[in-house]
Design an enzyme around this catalytic site. Sequence first.
Site, PDB file in Angstrom:
ATOM      1  N   HIS A  41      14.365 -37.996 -10.507  1.00 49.73           N
ATOM      2  CA  HIS A  41      13.666 -38.348  -9.263  1.00 49.73           C
ATOM      3  C   HIS A  41      12.235 -37.816  -9.227  1.00 49.73           C
ATOM      4  O   HIS A  41      11.671 -37.650  -8.154  1.00 49.73           O
ATOM      5  CB  HIS A  41      14.464 -37.840  -8.056  1.00 49.73           C
ATOM      6  CG  HIS A  41      15.814 -38.470  -7.947  1.00 49.73           C
ATOM      7  ND1 HIS A  41      15.985 -39.813  -7.725  1.00 49.73           N
ATOM      8  CD2 HIS A  41      17.060 -37.950  -8.089  1.00 49.73           C
ATOM      9  CE1 HIS A  41      17.279 -40.097  -7.698  1.00 49.73           C
ATOM     10  NE2 HIS A  41      17.953 -38.976  -7.930  1.00 49.73           N
ATOM     11  N   LYS A  58       5.470  -4.609  -5.378  1.00 47.84           N
ATOM     12  CA  LYS A  58       6.933  -4.533  -5.384  1.00 47.84           C
ATOM     13  C   LYS A  58       7.492  -4.583  -3.965  1.00 47.84           C
ATOM     14  O   LYS A  58       8.493  -5.232  -3.710  1.00 47.84           O
ATOM     15  CB  LYS A  58       7.356  -3.224  -6.058  1.00 47.84           C
ATOM     16  CG  LYS A  58       8.856  -3.046  -6.107  1.00 47.84           C
ATOM     17  CD  LYS A  58       9.359  -3.176  -7.506  1.00 47.84           C
ATOM     18  CE  LYS A  58      10.841  -3.285  -7.573  1.00 47.84           C
ATOM     19  NZ  LYS A  58      11.261  -4.589  -8.092  1.00 47.84           N
ATOM     20  N   CYS A  73       0.847  -1.179   0.000  1.00 44.69           N
ATOM     21  CA  CYS A  73       0.000   0.000   0.000  1.00 44.69           C
ATOM     22  C   CYS A  73       0.889   1.238   0.000  1.00 44.69           C
ATOM     23  O   CYS A  73       1.965   1.248   0.583  1.00 44.69           O
ATOM     24  CB  CYS A  73      -0.944   0.082   1.180  1.00 44.69           C
ATOM     25  SG  CYS A  73      -2.019  -1.337   1.356  1.00 44.69           S
ATOM     26  N   LYS A 132      10.710 -15.358 -12.665  1.00 44.76           N
ATOM     27  CA  LYS A 132      10.369 -14.266 -13.596  1.00 44.76           C
ATOM     28  C   LYS A 132       9.216 -14.682 -14.491  1.00 44.76           C
ATOM     29  O   LYS A 132       8.278 -13.926 -14.695  1.00 44.76           O
ATOM     30  CB  LYS A 132      11.554 -13.880 -14.499  1.00 44.76           C
ATOM     31  CG  LYS A 132      12.716 -13.135 -13.908  1.00 44.76           C
ATOM     32  CD  LYS A 132      12.416 -11.760 -13.426  1.00 44.76           C
ATOM     33  CE  LYS A 132      11.887 -11.785 -12.049  1.00 44.76           C
ATOM     34  NZ  LYS A 132      12.617 -11.533 -10.910  1.00 44.76           N
ATOM     35  N   ASN A 145      -1.241   1.873   5.939  1.00 45.24           N
ATOM     36  CA  ASN A 145      -0.402   0.859   5.308  1.00 45.24           C
ATOM     37  C   ASN A 145       0.040  -0.094   6.410  1.00 45.24           C
ATOM     38  O   ASN A 145       0.595   0.358   7.404  1.00 45.24           O
ATOM     39  CB  ASN A 145       0.798   1.586   4.660  1.00 45.24           C
ATOM     40  CG  ASN A 145       1.851   0.630   4.142  1.00 45.24           C
ATOM     41  OD1 ASN A 145       1.602  -0.549   3.973  1.00 45.24           O
ATOM     42  ND2 ASN A 145       3.031   1.160   3.893  1.00 45.24           N
ATOM     43  N   GLY A 146      -0.253  -1.383   6.279  1.00 46.32           N
ATOM     44  CA  GLY A 146       0.127  -2.334   7.328  1.00 46.32           C
ATOM     45  C   GLY A 146      -1.046  -3.237   7.659  1.00 46.32           C
ATOM     46  O   GLY A 146      -2.015  -3.323   6.900  1.00 46.32           O
ATOM     47  N   GLU A 161      15.474 -18.344 -10.444  1.00 46.51           N
ATOM     48  CA  GLU A 161      15.152 -16.937 -10.726  1.00 46.51           C
ATOM     49  C   GLU A 161      14.469 -16.822 -12.098  1.00 46.51           C
ATOM     50  O   GLU A 161      13.510 -16.057 -12.255  1.00 46.51           O
ATOM     51  CB  GLU A 161      16.442 -16.095 -10.650  1.00 46.51           C
ATOM     52  CG  GLU A 161      16.306 -14.626 -10.991  1.00 46.51           C
ATOM     53  CD  GLU A 161      15.295 -13.860 -10.142  1.00 46.51           C
ATOM     54  OE1 GLU A 161      14.830 -14.366  -9.124  1.00 46.51           O
ATOM     55  OE2 GLU A 161      14.930 -12.749 -10.559  1.00 46.51           O
ATOM     56  N   GLU A 183       5.891 -14.937 -12.526  1.00 44.47           N
ATOM     57  CA  GLU A 183       5.427 -13.629 -12.047  1.00 44.47           C
ATOM     58  C   GLU A 183       4.712 -12.835 -13.137  1.00 44.47           C
ATOM     59  O   GLU A 183       3.668 -12.247 -12.890  1.00 44.47           O
ATOM     60  CB  GLU A 183       6.629 -12.770 -11.620  1.00 44.47           C
ATOM     61  CG  GLU A 183       7.098 -12.950 -10.202  1.00 44.47           C
ATOM     62  CD  GLU A 183       8.299 -12.058  -9.893  1.00 44.47           C
ATOM     63  OE1 GLU A 183       8.261 -11.378  -8.879  1.00 44.47           O
ATOM     64  OE2 GLU A 183       9.286 -12.031 -10.668  1.00 44.47           O
ATOM     65  N   TRP A 232      -3.016  -2.678  -1.691  1.00 44.94           N
ATOM     66  CA  TRP A 232      -2.738  -4.089  -1.969  1.00 44.94           C
ATOM     67  C   TRP A 232      -3.496  -4.849  -0.882  1.00 44.94           C
ATOM     68  O   TRP A 232      -3.123  -4.807   0.288  1.00 44.94           O
ATOM     69  CB  TRP A 232      -1.237  -4.366  -1.893  1.00 44.94           C
ATOM     70  CG  TRP A 232      -0.863  -5.752  -2.311  1.00 44.94           C
ATOM     71  CD1 TRP A 232      -0.720  -6.227  -3.578  1.00 44.94           C
ATOM     72  CD2 TRP A 232      -0.566  -6.858  -1.443  1.00 44.94           C
ATOM     73  NE1 TRP A 232      -0.368  -7.551  -3.564  1.00 44.94           N
ATOM     74  CE2 TRP A 232      -0.261  -7.964  -2.265  1.00 44.94           C
ATOM     75  CE3 TRP A 232      -0.538  -7.029  -0.065  1.00 44.94           C
ATOM     76  CZ2 TRP A 232       0.067  -9.211  -1.751  1.00 44.94           C
ATOM     77  CZ3 TRP A 232      -0.199  -8.273   0.451  1.00 44.94           C
ATOM     78  CH2 TRP A 232       0.098  -9.352  -0.392  1.00 44.94           C
ATOM     79  N   ARG A 245       3.676  -0.293  -4.925  1.00 45.41           N
ATOM     80  CA  ARG A 245       3.369  -0.808  -3.588  1.00 45.41           C
ATOM     81  C   ARG A 245       2.010  -1.510  -3.533  1.00 45.41           C
ATOM     82  O   ARG A 245       1.609  -2.018  -2.480  1.00 45.41           O
ATOM     83  CB  ARG A 245       3.394   0.324  -2.568  1.00 45.41           C
ATOM     84  CG  ARG A 245       4.723   1.040  -2.491  1.00 45.41           C
ATOM     85  CD  ARG A 245       4.692   2.129  -1.452  1.00 45.41           C
ATOM     86  NE  ARG A 245       4.598   1.577  -0.122  1.00 45.41           N
ATOM     87  CZ  ARG A 245       5.633   1.205   0.618  1.00 45.41           C
ATOM     88  NH1 ARG A 245       6.850   1.355   0.152  1.00 45.41           N
ATOM     89  NH2 ARG A 245       5.465   0.712   1.818  1.00 45.41           N
TER      90      ARG A 245
END
Length: 611
Positions: free
Chosen positions: A507, A606, A2, A488, A101-102, A484, A491, A76, A27
Amino acid sequence: MCGIVGAIAERNVTGILLEGLKRLEYRGYDSAGVAIMSGANNKIHNVKAVGKVNKLVAAAAKTKVKGRLGIAHTRWATHGKTTVANAHPHMSGTDIAIVHNGIIENFEVLRDKLIKDGYVFKTETDTEVIAHLIHQTRKSGKVSLLNAVKKIIKKLQGAYGLCVIDRNSPDQIVVARSGSPLVIGVGIGENFVASDPLALSQVTDRFVYLEEGDIAQVGLESFEIWHGGKKVKRAITTIQSTASDAEKGKYKHFMLKEIHEQPKVIQDTLDGRISGNKVLEEAFGIKAKGVFDKVKSVQIVACGTSFHAGQVAKYWLESIAKLPCQIDIASDYRYRDIIVQPGTLFITVSQSGETADTLAALRFANKQSYIASLSICNVATSSLVRESDLCLLTKAGQEIGVASTKAFTTQLTVFLILAIVLARRTGLKPAQEAKLVKELSKLPGLITKTLKLSNNIKKLSQQFTDKNHSLFLGRGIQYPIAKEGALKLKEISYIHAEAYPAGELKHGPLALVDDQMPVVAVAPNNDLLSKLQANLSTVSARGGKLFVFADESIGYKSDKSCKVIHVPNCPDILAPIVFTVPLQILSYYVAINKGTDVDHPRNLAKSVTVE
Ligand code: G6P
């Protein structure tokens, strides 16, 4: 998560708040809102919209809302769906508006009590309780807004960055910080607040960073800060405008711009830290030498992409510095029974320096018997940097795309420098250091060469567009790079992507291989190459479709079951960084083919400032 912006001025602040929100979209971007106080009776106009900030801009334009005092928020979601009602600002009656925010962990208990007291709740959020608590404390008319906020935050458990306005106190914004970042932007005859200075770079370059537990009253001409019941002074920091970081320039997306910035930002990260044939240890600050001399082992903690950087670093710390190294996911680290070996250096890795889990891990670690805490971070003014004993800054510049790219490769660059400095204490000879530093100085040029693969990778990306699953393989130090690459792709293209150490194929994952599941592999020219090739042949033998990013010196050739992209030949130690770049480009173009929102992938943010 947020983003918060607030402004008090003698001009209309609506445009300033909306522009600030656009810059804070990283955010969170599921809904947004703005509350503006205006007119002779100080009415609060609350405009909200579901979706990105542009939706709010359109809604605000329709209402033509204007005023000299206001607060705004981009959300968010944590509690409650993404609806207009749940979007901030939240109000108590018509008097009080707040943005938060929180997370308020005890909101249910507080809400039940407020309901008994006659308050009617209009949202599913945890935040609404704060607005009503302030209203309840002020309704006698005897308590100032500032004192009401001071009083009610004692009842809150959890984390908050909070901004409050009240039509009965039309000359101020009251803010409080605990667990979520907040800054005051200092203007001339006007003042601002925000979760990040970036939101305010169009109006000021002077900022006061609030500390944990600070409460501030922000007026037109001045502001005052309290901490633990006492008035305190906090320094004003001047920050150069980050405007060019916040522009896409010639690129269609921030992610693409940030991928292409990598040669420059890696050079910036190396500048002043290596010279000729050695690493300049003085660049780590005066306290560093004393700490580095004592290091016997390393504990790394991070989240997301930064965690992958830590996983690569473990290999370097072991192979170059000969130091044992453990790495943990930040959200799990402090919940296990950790055993701290004497002489262990605690390292956090974070682009933002505000990730709640990483910060909580650092606070936990600061109470243990580590010799020191060191943060590898991209934001000099972040909470993580301020609360660590030492920091090594990456010089990636503002990273806006939610999927991290340049922050990752600069984190790896910094880790290599650190490994060399620590290796001096464990027997690295000057000639060996000179060789490593010479290789390191070639990195920006190698990345520039690698970026030239873009067109080839763009063509190849079409073969992924209609796929639902994919597998990424690497061996040894390249396994975190495969992870990574998979991160990507999932995401930003929403294709399920899993990474495996190639030796593990047999396996289990081999059972998934068919012509509908692309298998991507990273194949630098190293000791494990022949083993990797053997693993890959088991994919071809089962009709799987391979996409191999291979060092050009190997002579790996494309055939019916395997498409090879030749990556510029590079020294062993640089391979993890160089091989990251084609995987970034691949996921970017797959996302473009699929038409997803590359810079703002669904459900993500982010900066994750909630646990
Ligand atoms: C979020 C971001 C990721 C990032 C992670 C850790 O999930 O979307 O890109 O890697 O947070 O963030 P940090 O700022 O601590 O590196």
